[in-house]
Each structure stands twice: as C-alpha cells, then as structure tokens.
Design a protein around this motif. Structure first.
Motif, PDB file in Angstrom:
ATOM      1  N   ILE A  76      10.549  -5.743   5.199  1.00  0.00           N
ATOM      2  CA  ILE A  76       9.348  -6.424   4.680  1.00  0.00           C
ATOM      3  C   ILE A  76       8.289  -5.253   4.225  1.00  0.00           C
ATOM      4  O   ILE A  76       7.670  -5.420   3.328  1.00  0.00           O
ATOM      5  N   ILE A  77       8.292  -4.141   4.876  1.00  0.00           N
ATOM      6  CA  ILE A  77       7.542  -3.075   4.272  1.00  0.00           C
ATOM      7  C   ILE A  77       8.033  -2.554   2.891  1.00  0.00           C
ATOM      8  O   ILE A  77       7.171  -2.461   1.885  1.00  0.00           O
ATOM      9  N   TYR A  78       9.293  -2.405   2.613  1.00  0.00           N
ATOM     10  CA  TYR A  78       9.869  -1.960   1.445  1.00  0.00           C
ATOM     11  C   TYR A  78       9.534  -3.116   0.418  1.00  0.00           C
ATOM     12  O   TYR A  78       9.074  -2.666  -0.562  1.00  0.00           O
ATOM     13  N   ILE A  79       9.742  -4.343   0.808  1.00  0.00           N
ATOM     14  CA  ILE A  79       9.464  -5.354  -0.196  1.00  0.00           C
ATOM     15  C   ILE A  79       7.978  -5.282  -0.607  1.00  0.00           C
ATOM     16  O   ILE A  79       7.456  -5.459  -1.853  1.00  0.00           O
ATOM     17  N   ASN A  80       6.999  -5.260   0.333  1.00  0.00           N
ATOM     18  CA  ASN A  80       5.634  -5.095   0.295  1.00  0.00           C
ATOM     19  C   ASN A  80       5.111  -3.925  -0.833  1.00  0.00           C
ATOM     20  O   ASN A  80       4.274  -4.181  -1.683  1.00  0.00           O
ATOM     21  N   ILE A  81       5.772  -2.720  -0.413  1.00  0.00           N
ATOM     22  CA  ILE A  81       5.584  -1.630  -1.396  1.00  0.00           C
ATOM     23  C   ILE A  81       6.078  -1.977  -2.918  1.00  0.00           C
ATOM     24  O   ILE A  81       5.409  -1.448  -3.782  1.00  0.00           O
ATOM     25  N   ASN A 115      -1.602   1.921  -0.132  1.00  0.00           N
ATOM     26  CA  ASN A 115      -2.201   2.326  -1.483  1.00  0.00           C
ATOM     27  C   ASN A 115      -2.484   0.954  -2.333  1.00  0.00           C
ATOM     28  O   ASN A 115      -3.857   0.707  -2.785  1.00  0.00           O
ATOM     29  N   PRO A 116      -2.106  -0.073  -2.488  1.00  0.00           N
ATOM     30  CA  PRO A 116      -2.155  -1.214  -3.210  1.00  0.00           C
ATOM     31  C   PRO A 116      -3.471  -2.078  -2.568  1.00  0.00           C
ATOM     32  O   PRO A 116      -4.269  -2.656  -3.343  1.00  0.00           O
ATOM     33  N   ILE A 117      -3.338  -2.175  -1.216  1.00  0.00           N
ATOM     34  CA  ILE A 117      -4.382  -2.901  -0.600  1.00  0.00           C
ATOM     35  C   ILE A 117      -5.650  -2.023  -0.303  1.00  0.00           C
ATOM     36  O   ILE A 117      -6.732  -2.496  -0.731  1.00  0.00           O
ATOM     37  N   ILE A 118      -5.572  -0.717  -0.273  1.00  0.00           N
ATOM     38  CA  ILE A 118      -6.657   0.183  -0.552  1.00  0.00           C
ATOM     39  C   ILE A 118      -7.548  -0.081  -1.578  1.00  0.00           C
ATOM     40  O   ILE A 118      -8.854  -0.422  -1.914  1.00  0.00           O
ATOM     41  N   TYR A 119      -6.757  -0.012  -2.807  1.00  0.00           N
ATOM     42  CA  TYR A 119      -7.407  -0.295  -4.388  1.00  0.00           C
ATOM     43  C   TYR A 119      -7.854  -1.522  -4.415  1.00  0.00           C
ATOM     44  O   TYR A 119      -8.619  -1.772  -5.387  1.00  0.00           O
ATOM     45  N   SER A 120      -7.055  -2.435  -4.096  1.00  0.00           N
ATOM     46  CA  SER A 120      -7.583  -3.898  -4.326  1.00  0.00           C
ATOM     47  C   SER A 120      -8.780  -4.544  -3.513  1.00  0.00           C
ATOM     48  O   SER A 120      -9.782  -5.111  -3.900  1.00  0.00           O
ATOM     49  N   LEU A 121      -8.649  -4.038  -2.122  1.00  0.00           N
ATOM     50  CA  LEU A 121      -9.809  -4.613  -1.502  1.00  0.00           C
ATOM     51  C   LEU A 121     -11.194  -4.070  -1.895  1.00  0.00           C
ATOM     52  O   LEU A 121     -12.097  -4.471  -1.732  1.00  0.00           O
ATOM     53  N   ARG A 122     -11.292  -2.651  -2.491  1.00  0.00           N
ATOM     54  CA  ARG A 122     -12.551  -2.112  -2.577  1.00  0.00           C
ATOM     55  C   ARG A 122     -12.759  -1.686  -4.192  1.00  0.00           C
ATOM     56  O   ARG A 122     -13.595  -0.902  -4.453  1.00  0.00           O
ATOM     57  N   ASN A 123     -12.142  -2.552  -5.007  1.00  0.00           N
ATOM     58  CA  ASN A 123     -12.251  -2.592  -6.426  1.00  0.00           C
ATOM     59  C   ASN A 123     -12.318  -3.883  -7.087  1.00  0.00           C
ATOM     60  O   ASN A 123     -11.430  -4.626  -7.069  1.00  0.00           O
ATOM     61  N   LEU A 138       0.283  -3.607  -9.174  1.00  0.00           N
ATOM     62  CA  LEU A 138      -0.733  -2.535  -9.712  1.00  0.00           C
ATOM     63  C   LEU A 138      -0.384  -2.074 -11.310  1.00  0.00           C
ATOM     64  O   LEU A 138      -1.334  -1.956 -11.999  1.00  0.00           O
ATOM     65  N   ILE A 139       0.967  -1.813 -11.088  1.00  0.00           N
ATOM     66  CA  ILE A 139       1.169  -1.362 -12.329  1.00  0.00           C
ATOM     67  C   ILE A 139       1.243  -2.231 -13.786  1.00  0.00           C
ATOM     68  O   ILE A 139       0.810  -2.148 -14.425  1.00  0.00           O
ATOM     69  N   VAL A 140       1.514  -3.680 -13.193  1.00  0.00           N
ATOM     70  CA  VAL A 140       1.382  -4.659 -14.150  1.00  0.00           C
ATOM     71  C   VAL A 140      -0.060  -5.003 -14.543  1.00  0.00           C
ATOM     72  O   VAL A 140      -0.512  -4.938 -16.052  1.00  0.00           O
ATOM     73  N   ILE A 141      -1.034  -4.852 -13.804  1.00  0.00           N
ATOM     74  CA  ILE A 141      -2.330  -5.182 -14.112  1.00  0.00           C
ATOM     75  C   ILE A 141      -3.029  -4.078 -14.738  1.00  0.00           C
ATOM     76  O   ILE A 141      -3.802  -4.277 -15.601  1.00  0.00           O
ATOM     77  N   THR A 142      -2.576  -2.848 -14.426  1.00  0.00           N
ATOM     78  CA  THR A 142      -3.186  -1.574 -15.345  1.00  0.00           C
ATOM     79  C   THR A 142      -2.512  -1.504 -16.766  1.00  0.00           C
ATOM     80  O   THR A 142      -3.351  -0.834 -17.456  1.00  0.00           O
TER      81      THR A 142
END
Length: 307
Positions: free
Chosen positions: A33-38, A286-294, A45-49
């Motif tokens: 589950i962790i690997y799939i989430n990563i 990493n994705p959670i931190i940048y998504s929640l605060r941006n 994040l790569i796609v939207i940037t």
C-alpha cells in the motif's frame, strides 16, 4: 588456513523481517500500500507540475523532478523488500547488492542536493524577488537539476567499489532490510577502519555540506521575513517555505539519527526502523505535505481529478 576459509562471495542473505514470520502477510500488505501511494502520489505531482499552466515556475519544476527522484529512490529498496517478505528468502547476489548500495547512495545524495537547490530557490524568491526571474531562469534550473543528478555518481561508484573490495566469508547474513555500508562493514574480514573513514568523508561532503547550505538559506530567509512590515506578507512567505522545510526535517532528521548515532547505541531493530523512515516515510509524505499546504497544487489536482 585463513586463506582457505575465505571464499569468493556470490550472494548475501538479507535477514530483513525474517524474525517476524507471523506478520508476513500484514507487512507485505502495508509495504505494498505504501509503495502504491508513493507511485500514485508522486506521479500525480509530476503530472500536474508538467501540465498545469499555473505551476510552470522554478519552484514546481524542482518539485516535479524531486517527486520523480522519490519514486526512483524508493524503487531501489521497496520492490526487493516486498519480494523478500513474500518469498521469505533474502538471498541477494553479490553484484546486485553492490548495485543496490551504489544506487541508494547516488539517489540519496541527489535528494540532499535537490533539497539544497529548492532551499536556494526559496532564498532567491524571498530575499531577492526583483532578480528572481533573471537568476532562476529556465537554463539555470535545468543545469541545477542535471548537476544534482550526476554530481555524486563518480564518488559513489568509488566508495561502493572500496566497500565491496573487502573480503567476506560466506554464507554472509546482513541483519538489515537492504544492502548498506554499516552492515557490510560489520561482517567484513580484516581492518575496515579506512573504509569507515571513506564513508564518513563521503557523508560530510555530500550530505552535511548541502544541509549547511540549507541552514544558511533559511537563516537568511527568516531574517528577511522578520523584516517584512505586514503580517500577511510574513504569513505568505512562511507558508511558501513550510512544506519544503517539513520535508527537510523528515529526511535529514531520520538520516542523521541513523548514521550519526554512536556505535554503542546501535541495534539492528532501530537501524531497520530509521532506514525505513528516511527511505519510505519521507517519499510517501512528500505529496501529502505539498498538497495540503499549497493552494496552487490543490487547484491543479481538482482540475486534473474533478470527481
């Protein structure tokens, strides 16, 4: 007699979580589950940037590359951990162990350099806003990314060869979840002092120096922010840096505890926990931190995934 007992190593045995056979299914499910989430989180994040017009700035250019790095970094260790848990066999060929160690170091140091580059980007944006478009132009950003990726490769190949040129008497068991310098040096035959010094010197140049650059950048950033007249300006500037600062603390905090602890308080269990923290927990958060605060990232995600 000593020479006759030393044979050429063809493989190591990673003990991993072999001491927890009853938790095999649970551990496999958690790590899968962790690997799939990563993969999904950093992939988004790569796609939207790359596709969102609002995110075509140096900050998000670095974030997209950093997310790709996180996927690569995790893929060096997690697939084999999953394989070892599922098969209950930790056999890893000598060459594969060397490749894993070298890849882990190259990508880990690239992460340190990326974090330093991202800190410098925030420093220029906040401390020299009028010169930001001139300093952080596209050519400079691409050059910084390339340098971050390739700088450590020659040195890490050399350090890896230096470690694996030691003699090992097999069958050799590594009480760890992946191939790393510390467990390898513990089971090597002969004097390993010079190799340990080489590892520490390598750590100083490629890990500590980028961290010092990050500290210098944030010292100047904080000094500049405190001089801002408006409260809203201070809040916006702190918000811009907070996500990156959280990732820095997570990565460097766990890695420092792992590699800078005295040998007297080292234990195999704690080493595995801290190794998991800086190789897996940071990439998944990493994705959670940048998504929640941006707000810009959230808006881009809503456009990409409207449902």
């Amino acid at each position: 007699m000593e020479r006759s007992n030393v044979t050429f190593m063809v493989e190591f045995i990673l003990l991993g979580f072999s001491d927890l056979p009853n938790l095999r299914s649970l551990l496999f499910g958690i790590f899968l589950i962790i690997y799939i989430n990563i993969l999904v989180g950093n992939g988004l994040l790569i796609v939207i940037t790359k596709t969102s017009p609002a995110l075509q700035t140096p900050m998000y250019f670095f974030l997209g590359n950093f997310s790709f790095l996180e996927i690569c970094y995790t893929s060096v260790t997690l697939p084999r951990i999953l394989r070892d848990i599922w098969t209950q066999k930790g056999n890893i060929p000598f060459v594969s162990c060397a490749i894993q160690t070298c890849s882990l170091y190259v990508l880990g140091i690239a992460e340190c350099l990326f974090l330093a580059v991202m800190a410098y980007d925030r420093y220029v944006a906040i401390c020299k806003p009028l010169y930001y478009p001139l300093i952080m132009n596209h050519r400079t950003c691409v050059l910084m990314v390339i340098v971050s990726w390739i700088t450590a490769i020659p040195a890490q190949i050399g350090v890896t060869y230096y470690i694996f040129s030691l003699k090992f008497c097999g069958p050799t068991k590594l009480n760890h979840i992946f191939c790393d310098a510390s467990p390898l040096l513990e089971i090597a035959i002969g004097d390993t002092y010079q190799r340990e010094i080489a590892v520490h010197v390598n750590t100083f140049f490629f890990v500590i120096i980028p961290f010092l650059l990050i500290l210098i950048s944030y010292f100047r950033i904080i000094t500049t922010i405190l001089k801002l007249p408006s409260t809203s300006g201070k809040s916006k500037a702190f918000s811009t840096c907070s996500s990156h600062l959280m990732v820095v603390c997570l990565f460097y905090g766990s890695a420092s505890i792992m590699y800078l602890r005295p040998k007297s308080i080292h234990s195999a269990k704690s080493d595995k926990i801290f190794a998991l923290f800086y190789t897996i927990v940071t990439p998944v958060l990493n994705p959670i931190i940048y998504s929640l605060r941006n707000k810009d990232v959230i808006a881009a995600l809503r456009k990409l995934l409207p449902k």
